[in-house]
Design a protein around this motif. Structure first.
Motif, PDB file in Angstrom:
ATOM      1  N   PHE A  95       0.860  -1.172   0.000  1.00 26.85           N
ATOM      2  CA  PHE A  95       0.000   0.000   0.000  1.00 26.85           C
ATOM      3  C   PHE A  95       0.902   1.229   0.000  1.00 26.85           C
ATOM      4  N   ARG A  96       0.326   2.380  -0.294  1.00 29.40           N
ATOM      5  CA  ARG A  96       1.100   3.613  -0.211  1.00 29.40           C
ATOM      6  C   ARG A  96       0.219   4.750   0.289  1.00 29.40           C
ATOM      7  N   GLN A  97       0.902   5.730   0.868  1.00 26.16           N
ATOM      8  CA  GLN A  97       0.201   6.902   1.371  1.00 26.16           C
ATOM      9  C   GLN A  97       0.917   8.147   0.897  1.00 26.16           C
ATOM     10  N   ALA A  98       0.245   8.887   0.038  1.00 28.28           N
ATOM     11  CA  ALA A  98       0.789  10.139  -0.459  1.00 28.28           C
ATOM     12  C   ALA A  98       0.601  11.224   0.600  1.00 28.28           C
ATOM     13  N   PRO A  99       1.405  12.281   0.545  1.00 26.97           N
ATOM     14  CA  PRO A  99       1.278  13.358   1.533  1.00 26.97           C
ATOM     15  C   PRO A  99      -0.129  13.922   1.565  1.00 26.97           C
ATOM     16  N   GLY A 100      -0.710  13.958   2.754  1.00 25.87           N
ATOM     17  CA  GLY A 100      -2.030  14.530   2.924  1.00 25.87           C
ATOM     18  C   GLY A 100      -3.174  13.680   2.436  1.00 25.87           C
ATOM     19  N   LYS A 101      -2.890  12.437   2.061  1.00 20.76           N
ATOM     20  CA  LYS A 101      -3.939  11.564   1.535  1.00 20.76           C
ATOM     21  C   LYS A 101      -4.024  10.276   2.341  1.00 20.76           C
ATOM     22  N   GLU A 102      -5.078   9.533   2.109  1.00 19.45           N
ATOM     23  CA  GLU A 102      -5.252   8.260   2.780  1.00 19.45           C
ATOM     24  C   GLU A 102      -4.369   7.190   2.129  1.00 19.45           C
ATOM     25  N   ARG A 103      -4.131   6.158   2.889  1.00 19.49           N
ATOM     26  CA  ARG A 103      -3.366   5.027   2.376  1.00 19.49           C
ATOM     27  C   ARG A 103      -4.203   4.267   1.354  1.00 19.49           C
ATOM     28  N   THR A 104      -3.569   3.879   0.245  1.00 16.77           N
ATOM     29  CA  THR A 104      -4.294   3.200  -0.827  1.00 16.77           C
ATOM     30  C   THR A 104      -3.565   1.928  -1.267  1.00 16.77           C
ATOM     31  N   PHE A 105      -4.316   1.038  -1.824  1.00 17.05           N
ATOM     32  CA  PHE A 105      -3.807  -0.244  -2.304  1.00 17.05           C
ATOM     33  C   PHE A 105      -2.911  -0.046  -3.525  1.00 17.05           C
ATOM     34  N   VAL A 106      -1.816  -0.811  -3.590  1.00 15.41           N
ATOM     35  CA  VAL A 106      -0.925  -0.784  -4.741  1.00 15.41           C
ATOM     36  C   VAL A 106      -0.922  -2.133  -5.458  1.00 15.41           C
ATOM     37  N   ALA A 107      -0.640  -3.205  -4.706  1.00 16.35           N
ATOM     38  CA  ALA A 107      -0.527  -4.525  -5.327  1.00 16.35           C
ATOM     39  C   ALA A 107      -0.630  -5.605  -4.264  1.00 16.35           C
ATOM     40  N   CYS A 108      -1.010  -6.805  -4.692  1.00 17.64           N
ATOM     41  CA  CYS A 108      -0.985  -7.948  -3.785  1.00 17.64           C
ATOM     42  C   CYS A 108      -0.576  -9.194  -4.559  1.00 17.64           C
ATOM     43  N   ILE A 109      -0.161 -10.193  -3.804  1.00 15.97           N
ATOM     44  CA  ILE A 109       0.324 -11.437  -4.405  1.00 15.97           C
ATOM     45  C   ILE A 109      -0.167 -12.602  -3.568  1.00 15.97           C
ATOM     46  N   ASN A 110      -0.540 -13.667  -4.243  1.00 17.76           N
ATOM     47  CA  ASN A 110      -1.054 -14.823  -3.505  1.00 17.76           C
ATOM     48  C   ASN A 110       0.101 -15.590  -2.868  1.00 17.76           C
ATOM     49  N   TRP A 111      -0.220 -16.680  -2.204  1.00 19.05           N
ATOM     50  CA  TRP A 111       0.739 -17.351  -1.352  1.00 19.05           C
ATOM     51  C   TRP A 111       1.957 -17.896  -2.098  1.00 19.05           C
ATOM     52  N   ASN A 112       1.787 -18.352  -3.324  1.00 22.17           N
ATOM     53  CA  ASN A 112       2.916 -18.952  -4.047  1.00 22.17           C
ATOM     54  C   ASN A 112       3.412 -18.092  -5.195  1.00 22.17           C
ATOM     55  N   GLY A 113       2.909 -16.872  -5.295  1.00 19.90           N
ATOM     56  CA  GLY A 113       3.349 -15.984  -6.353  1.00 19.90           C
ATOM     57  C   GLY A 113       2.659 -16.198  -7.678  1.00 19.90           C
ATOM     58  N   GLY A 114       1.718 -17.112  -7.719  1.00 21.04           N
ATOM     59  CA  GLY A 114       1.071 -17.439  -8.972  1.00 21.04           C
ATOM     60  C   GLY A 114      -0.026 -16.490  -9.405  1.00 21.04           C
ATOM     61  N   ARG A 115      -0.446 -15.627  -8.509  1.00 22.01           N
ATOM     62  CA  ARG A 115      -1.486 -14.656  -8.857  1.00 22.01           C
ATOM     63  C   ARG A 115      -1.132 -13.306  -8.240  1.00 22.01           C
ATOM     64  N   THR A 116      -1.203 -12.306  -9.063  1.00 23.04           N
ATOM     65  CA  THR A 116      -0.938 -10.936  -8.616  1.00 23.04           C
ATOM     66  C   THR A 116      -2.069 -10.018  -9.076  1.00 23.04           C
ATOM     67  N   TYR A 117      -2.171  -8.897  -8.399  1.00 20.82           N
ATOM     68  CA  TYR A 117      -3.217  -7.923  -8.745  1.00 20.82           C
ATOM     69  C   TYR A 117      -2.681  -6.537  -8.447  1.00 20.82           C
ATOM     70  N   TYR A 118      -3.011  -5.573  -9.332  1.00 19.15           N
ATOM     71  CA  TYR A 118      -2.457  -4.229  -9.213  1.00 19.15           C
ATOM     72  C   TYR A 118      -3.549  -3.167  -9.282  1.00 19.15           C
ATOM     73  N   ALA A 119      -3.278  -2.068  -8.618  1.00 16.05           N
ATOM     74  CA  ALA A 119      -4.113  -0.890  -8.802  1.00 16.05           C
ATOM     75  C   ALA A 119      -3.933  -0.407 -10.236  1.00 16.05           C
ATOM     76  N   ASP A 120      -4.975   0.164 -10.808  1.00 18.76           N
ATOM     77  CA  ASP A 120      -4.894   0.636 -12.191  1.00 18.76           C
ATOM     78  C   ASP A 120      -3.768   1.648 -12.382  1.00 18.76           C
ATOM     79  N   SER A 121      -3.510   2.440 -11.358  1.00 17.82           N
ATOM     80  CA  SER A 121      -2.516   3.510 -11.464  1.00 17.82           C
ATOM     81  C   SER A 121      -1.089   2.994 -11.625  1.00 17.82           C
ATOM     82  N   VAL A 122      -0.837   1.740 -11.263  1.00 16.63           N
ATOM     83  CA  VAL A 122       0.531   1.197 -11.343  1.00 16.63           C
ATOM     84  C   VAL A 122       0.646   0.019 -12.299  1.00 16.63           C
ATOM     85  N   LYS A 123      -0.465  -0.412 -12.840  1.00 18.17           N
ATOM     86  CA  LYS A 123      -0.455  -1.576 -13.722  1.00 18.17           C
ATOM     87  C   LYS A 123       0.467  -1.343 -14.919  1.00 18.17           C
TER      88      LYS A 123
END
Length: 128
Positions: free
Chosen positions: A37-65
């Motif tokens: 996750f990330r938090q920009a100055p003056g903003k709320e923390r937002t999701f960036v990316a996640c990964i499943n237990w074995n690395g076989g599935r990932t998911y990204y926020a549109d802003s970083v895809k």
């Protein structure tokens, strides 16, 4: 004591790259979903990316895809975030998070409330 420790942040020019690392200690998260996750100055923390237990599935926020890549090395109890083509709007504190409710799951977790453990964060600053 369970700890997540991020590193790799810093100051970089727009268009540059950084690789963040998150090392877990106190327990293994090799069967769990990990996220960034990330938090920009003056903003709320937002999701960036996640990964499943074995690395076989990932998911990204549109802003970083297409620019960021999340990966993990379970033997090292470490998750990474490779960031490329960085933009000034990527500036913020980046946090690593671990979920313990889903075991060997391919679920996608994008909400802060779905993660139980958090690191202290590492600062990323992208200059224009």
């Amino acid at each position: 004591q369970v700890q997540l420790v991020e590193s790799g942040g810093g100051l970089v020019q727009a268009g540059g790259s950084l690789r963040l690392s998150c090392v877990a200690s106190g327990r293994t998260f090799s069967s769990n979903i990990m996220g960034w996750f990330r938090q920009a100055p003056g903003k709320e923390r937002t999701f960036v990316a996640c990964i499943n237990w074995n690395g076989g599935r990932t998911y990204y926020a549109d802003s970083v895809k297409g620019r960021f890549t999340i990966s993990r090395d379970n033997a090292k109890n470490t998750v990474y975030l490779q960031m490329s083509s960085l933009k000034p709007e990527d500036t913020g504190v980046y946090y690593c998070a671990a979920d313990i409710d889903h075991i060997a799951s391919d679920s996608i977790l994008v909400a802060e409330s779905q993660y139980e453990y958090w690191g202290q964060g590492t600062q990323v600053t992208v200059s224009s």
